[in-house]
Design an enzyme around this catalytic site. Structure first.
Site: not given
Ligand SMILES: Cc1ncc(C[n+]2csc(CCOP(=O)(O)OP(=O)(O)O)c2C)c(N)n1
Ligand SMILES: [Mg+2]
Lengths: 571, 192
Positions: A50, A112-113, A162, A471
């Site tokens: 979802e 439920f749910q 529902k 990042m």
């Molecule tokens: C759902 C979620 N969890 C954690 C983060 C924290 N976060 C920001 S950038 C990042 C790394 C992203 O890694 P990737 O998708 O491989 O992109 P890259 O930076 O390597 O290009 C994380 C863990 C986030 N923004 N969103």
């Protein structure tokens, strides 16, 4: 006409112009699903999660301007949608979410749910409804779409018990778009404010326009460009404002802030007037507020009154629709040339270029974006995930059309990239859709490749595979002495095999010499494609202004020969 | 940093399921502490009037007011702290009383123009209406008799004169911060 609640829902959606909805059935929404075959014009795309439905609806809107619809069942179906709803709220994306709910009599019994969907979603929706009588369906749907679209757009949730789905009643379509709400956003500026704004513009020596997502949402790109050209004021775009003006426009200064272009950040620092349009001074733009734009007066134009002076005090705040306000403002401003300032800006641009590594056959992320930009000639819809690759996409794609950049800005929702691109591709079959994915984010929602395969949704997924959560790793590089806690993947899946398993074309590219051929091949493929771009994993994004810091802490790429750090030098 | 002060905010809300929830949710999310909240029917059917009192600087009060104004079920809202307005609160105070102390308590109650609304062999219940200071002073005066229960209604506020910020026919007239332009105050419903 007599109908049951489910038929009313389908009929109302069609009357709102919906042609595709994304969702997954379940017990509490089943009567509605079983009605779908009676409404063949309502295309249902069965997603795999979802969250995917909500991001797909989001991408669908951002690519087309048509409100997307996501559907899920009660309980876990609804809670799975929350990330996508929050993402849409923060980025002001209209969306209508329909969630099944247990029958009226069972509400409040921990059936439920049963989840209190209205309750858990309350802080992340613009508005929500629980329909208690089938006859209310047409009015609620009409209102929901009106509220989602108008004012500052946002997600609206409709909780649909529902037994209401099967309840029979008279279908009455309200003539007025709004039946039971007095929601009337302010669209036009007050003359006194416009005059004051025009006066500030006339007096300014070093003005800049800050153009945000609101400009794209309001369709005000033309107006921004006209204002910029008439008054010769450079345009800085926020992350979501990118592609509000074409990348190569001579007055376009690009993105400012944490990973913005140094020239844009310096220009803000030196400016004596900010004309902020449809942007909200996010901390990723401003850094430390007390040091932000220290010399500037501020004209702030936004549809949301709460944004005016929220973070940055407005000298003149104008509440209204960006397009209409700019049109009202235009005749009041006098043409100007700002010769010295433009010259300073040009010098800034020249002295602070983005660095693109050039190390033989080594493949760097920047190369991938540039190649995709070249092969698609700057006309693709570009969706991104969140992280380093997102910033490289923002920096290096040469947007030749407006409104083509689609990214999760305010929430930074990793995993956005896969379903959002899918939604964009459904909405815009006329367009090439490329998704720049992180290897991390991709794995959060990659199951939607099955949806792409099943429905032959031809999005092109480019994984910028640096084998890490880049990042975050970058922050560890800079602030934690390269102590890489939980950011390195030691065993990423074989993405090409994965593509194969999903039944779509999978390609890999790990060298610069093969890059163009691979991108061309992917671009030419009629169906969905996954490309695993194995890039140098140590590459970091520059410039960077650490969180909560100011321009004084701006770090440019250490590989760039130190140039002027201030545009004012040599003036 | 601007100084904290007490802000009195009045709002007209639609009587819809969950509306208090929505209001409370916004206030909580924006980090505002409510010191009192009172809500009840008003002159128009289907609408409720709410008064709430919060502590914070003007910017925060302004933000909360504007954020609340964005709720679909908030028909009108204003921070009336800078207007001339009347505030009243009611309290029920249950005090220990015996034949020896009852007379003295009744005298105090008289002085405060309060009422005794229930009497039993060991206690009596005082009803007092006034501003918070009056309620507090009365409480101070009867405290040593032994206060067993206090129930305060929270502040009810109304702008003086014909047209006030909370009037269902009037428009909001003023924003508390000088620097906030006439945003959203001319039109009934603003658009965030
Ligand atoms: C759902 C979620 N969890 C954690 C983060 C924290 N976060 C920001 S950038 C990042 C790394 C992203 O890694 P990737 O998708 O491989 O992109 P890259 O930076 O390597 O290009 C994380 C863990 C986030 N923004 N969103
Ligand atoms: Mg990565």
């Amino acid at each position: 006409m007599k109908m049951n609640g489910s038929q009313m829902m389908c009929e109302a959606l069609l009357r709102e112009g919906v042609d595709a909805v994304f969702g997954i059935p379940g017990g509490a929404i089943l009567p509605f699903y079983q009605t779908l075959p009676e409404f063949p014009k309502l295309r249902h795309i069965l997603v795999r999660h979802e969250q995917g439905a909500t991001h797909a609806a989001d991408g669908y809107f951002r690519a087309s301007g048509r409100v997307g619809v996501a559907i899920g069942t009660s309980g876990p179906g609804a809670t799975n949608m929350l990330s996508g709803i929050a993402c849409a709220l923060t980025d002001s994306v209209p969306m209508v979410c329909i969630t099944g709910q247990v029958a009226r009599g069972a509400i409040g019994t921990d059936a439920f749910q049963e989840t209190d969907t209205i309750g858990v979603s309350m802080p992340v929706v613009k508005h929500s409804y629980q329909i208690m009588h089938a006859v209310d369906v047409p009015r609620v749907v009409r209102e929901a779409f009106y509220i989602a679209r108008n004012g500052r757009p946002g997600p609206v949730l409709i909780d649909f018990p529902k037994d209401v789905q099967t309840e029979i009643g008279e279908f009455v379509w309200p003539e007025e778009p709004v039946f039971d709400t007095d929601y009337r956003p302010i669209m036009d500026a007050q003359t006194s404010d416009l005059r004051q704004a025009a006066q500030l513009i006339a007096q300014a020596q070093r003005p800049v326009i800050l153009s945000g997502h609101g400009v794209i949402l309001a369709g005000a790109s033309d107006e921004v460009q006209q204002l910029a050209e008439k008054t010769q004021i450079p345009v800085i775009t926020t992350l979501l404002g990118i592609s509000g003006i074409r990348s190569s426009h001579p007055l376009n200064l690009g993105m400012p802030g944490m990973h913005g272009l140094a020239s844009a950040s310096i220009a803000i620092n030196e400016a004596d007037l900010l004309i902020a349009v449809g942007m909200r001074f996010d901390d990723r733009v401003t850094g430390r507020l007390s040091a932000f734009a220290p010399h500037a007066k501020v004209i702030h134009i936004d549809i949301d009154p709460a944004e005016i002076s929220k973070n940055v005090k407005a000298t003149v705040g104008i509440v209204g629709d960006a397009k209409r306000v700019l049109r009202q403002l235009m005749p009041l401003v006098t043409p100007a040339s700002h010769g010295d300032w433009i010259a300073t800006i040009e010098r800034l641009k020249k002295n602070h270029p983005l660095y693109v590594p050039d190390e033989g056959d080594k493949l760097f992320p920047q190369h991938v974006i540039q190649a995709i930009s070249d092969v698609t000639d700057g006309h693709a819809v570009l969706v991104t995930g969140v992280g380093q690759h997102q910033m490289w996409a923002a920096h290096h794609y040469n947007f030749k059309e407006r409104g083509l950049f689609i990214s999760s800005g305010g929430q930074g929702t990793m995993g956005y990239e896969v379903p959002a691109a899918m939604g964009a591709a459904v909405a815009r079959p006329d367009k090439q859709v490329w998704s720049i994915c992180g290897d991390g984010g991709f794995q959060m929602t990659m199951y939607e490749l099955a949806t792409c395969a099943e429905n032959n949704i031809p999005a092109k997924y480019a994984i910028i595979n640096n084998n890490n959560l880049g990042m975050v790793k970058q922050w560890q590089d800079i602030f934690y002495k390269q102590d890489y806690v939980a950011t390195k993947y030691t065993k990423n899946p074989d993405f090409v095999k994965l593509a194969d398993a999903f039944g779509i074309l999978g390609l890999r590219c790990d060298s610069r010499s093969k890059l163009l051929d691979v991108v061309k091949k992917a671009n030419a493929h009629p169906g969905p494609v996954l490309v695993d771009f194995v890039v140098e994993s140590s590459e970091n994004v520059y410039p960077m202004i650490p969180a909560g810091q100011s321009i004084a802490e701006l770090m440019e790429d250490p590989r760039i020969k130190k140039a002027n750090t201030s545009g004012s030098k040599g003036r | 940093m601007e100084a904290d002060r007490v802000h009195t905010i009045v709002a007209l809300l639609r009587d819809r399921p969950g509306v208090l929830n929505r209001v409370a949710s916004v206030i909580r999310r924006r980090g505002f502490n409510i010191s009192s909240l009172t809500v009840g029917n008003c002159e128009t059917e289907g609408l409720s009037r709410m008064t709430f009192v919060v502590q914070g600087d003007d910017n925060i009060a302004d933000q909360v007011t504007k954020q609340l104004r964005k709720l679909m079920d908030v028909v009108r809202i204003a921070d009336i702290s800078y207007e001339s307005f009347i505030s009243r609160e009611m309290a029920l105070i249950k005090v220990r009383a015996n034949p020896a102390t009852r007379g003295e308590i009744m005298q105090i109650v008289d002085i405060f123009r309060a009422n005794i609304v229930d009497v039993s062999p060991e206690a009596l219940v005082i009803e007092v209406t006034g501003d918070e200071d009056k309620v507090a002073s009365l409480l101070g005066m009867v405290n040593h008799f032994g206060v067993c229960e206090v129930q305060r209604s929270g502040r009810l506020s109304m702008v003086r004169g014909m047209i006030g910020a909370g009037d269902s026919t009037a428009v909001v007239t003023r924003s508390p911060n000088g620097h906030i332009p006439e945003v959203a105050v001319e039109v009934d419903r603003s658009g965030g």
